[in-house]
Design an enzyme around this catalytic site. Sequence first.
Site, short mmCIF file in Angstrom:
data_model
loop_
_atom_site.label_atom_id
_atom_site.label_comp_id
_atom_site.label_asym_id
_atom_site.label_seq_id
_atom_site.Cartn_x
_atom_site.Cartn_y
_atom_site.Cartn_z
N ARG A 173 41.54 29.64 26.92
CA ARG A 173 39.98 29.46 26.35
C ARG A 173 39.89 31.09 26.34
NH1 ARG A 173 35.85 26.63 26.35
NH2 ARG A 173 36.18 27.48 24.32
N HIS A 231 29.04 30.09 27.76
CA HIS A 231 27.99 29.01 27.68
C HIS A 231 26.65 29.15 27.62
CE1 HIS A 231 31.49 25.91 28.70
NE2 HIS A 231 31.87 27.65 29.39
N TYR A 273 40.48 32.57 30.82
CA TYR A 273 41.49 31.40 31.66
C TYR A 273 42.03 30.48 31.29
CZ TYR A 273 37.42 28.12 30.76
OH TYR A 273 36.07 28.10 30.79
N TYR A 298 35.75 30.99 37.59
CA TYR A 298 34.00 30.41 37.66
C TYR A 298 33.52 30.19 39.25
CZ TYR A 298 33.35 29.16 32.76
OH TYR A 298 33.42 28.97 31.20
N HIS A 357 33.68 33.42 26.50
CA HIS A 357 33.26 32.79 26.18
C HIS A 357 31.95 32.85 27.20
CE1 HIS A 357 35.08 29.59 27.79
NE2 HIS A 357 34.29 29.17 28.32
FE FE2 Z 1 33.75 27.96 29.83
#
Ligand code: FE2
Length: 236
Positions: A156, A161, A146, A107, A159
């Site tokens: 994870r 959000h 990640y 991110y 995905h």
């Molecule tokens: Fe996330």
Amino acid sequence: MNAREISGYRRAEAGTQPRALHPAYVSSRKRGPLQPLVRLAHTLSEVTGPRFVQTLHASSVCDLTRQAAGEPLGERIIVSGRVLDEDNRLVRGTLVEVWQANAAGRYLHKNDQHDAPLDANFSGCGRTLTDADGRYKFLSIKPGAYPWKNHHNAWRPAHIHFSIFGDGLLSRLVTQMYFPGDPLLPFDPIYNCIADEQAKQRLISAFDWEHTSPEFALGFRFDIVLRGREATPMEK
Ligand SMILES: [Fe+2]
């Protein structure tokens, strides 16, 4: 409208929303409520909400791949779907926001110190409004998995959000869209906070030939239902 004309939203079916306290999801141990919840009536303040004007967004497609001078790295995807309410009515002109990791699973945020490259051409953030048919569409890059330190070797699943406002403050939905066939899903404590198998399936997008663009990008469809029996599960 007077108070007697206000009908509240239907309550979610048991098991279709994430458990607030799910010990396998470590951060839920500290923030999950320990006392029974108190039910409050839905009043005008809860069943109404902000309206959004179409002029905010000239294009019908929100393009996360054209936010910088160059193109981001990764696999292009087109994510689209309809937003419906609990009575199967289209939700038009509502704000849909997305945020996601880049193709390497990183991110653009100071709290993300995962040892993976940032992409100077990718913010991972976008927003659009649903059109007259309740549809939205994003052009983006498939996010990478990640690590997240929840437990040993925790990763994870890929995905995106989502935040959708809907027609009232209590219809606002914050959730995560997953990709079909992801091998990490069965091991993900966040995905597994939801007891109901069918509700979990509603978080997985479908591969979409209709919106797959030849020589350009794969399509994925993710329809979203705000409140009610068939509702998309809320992120806790
Ligand atoms: Fe996330």
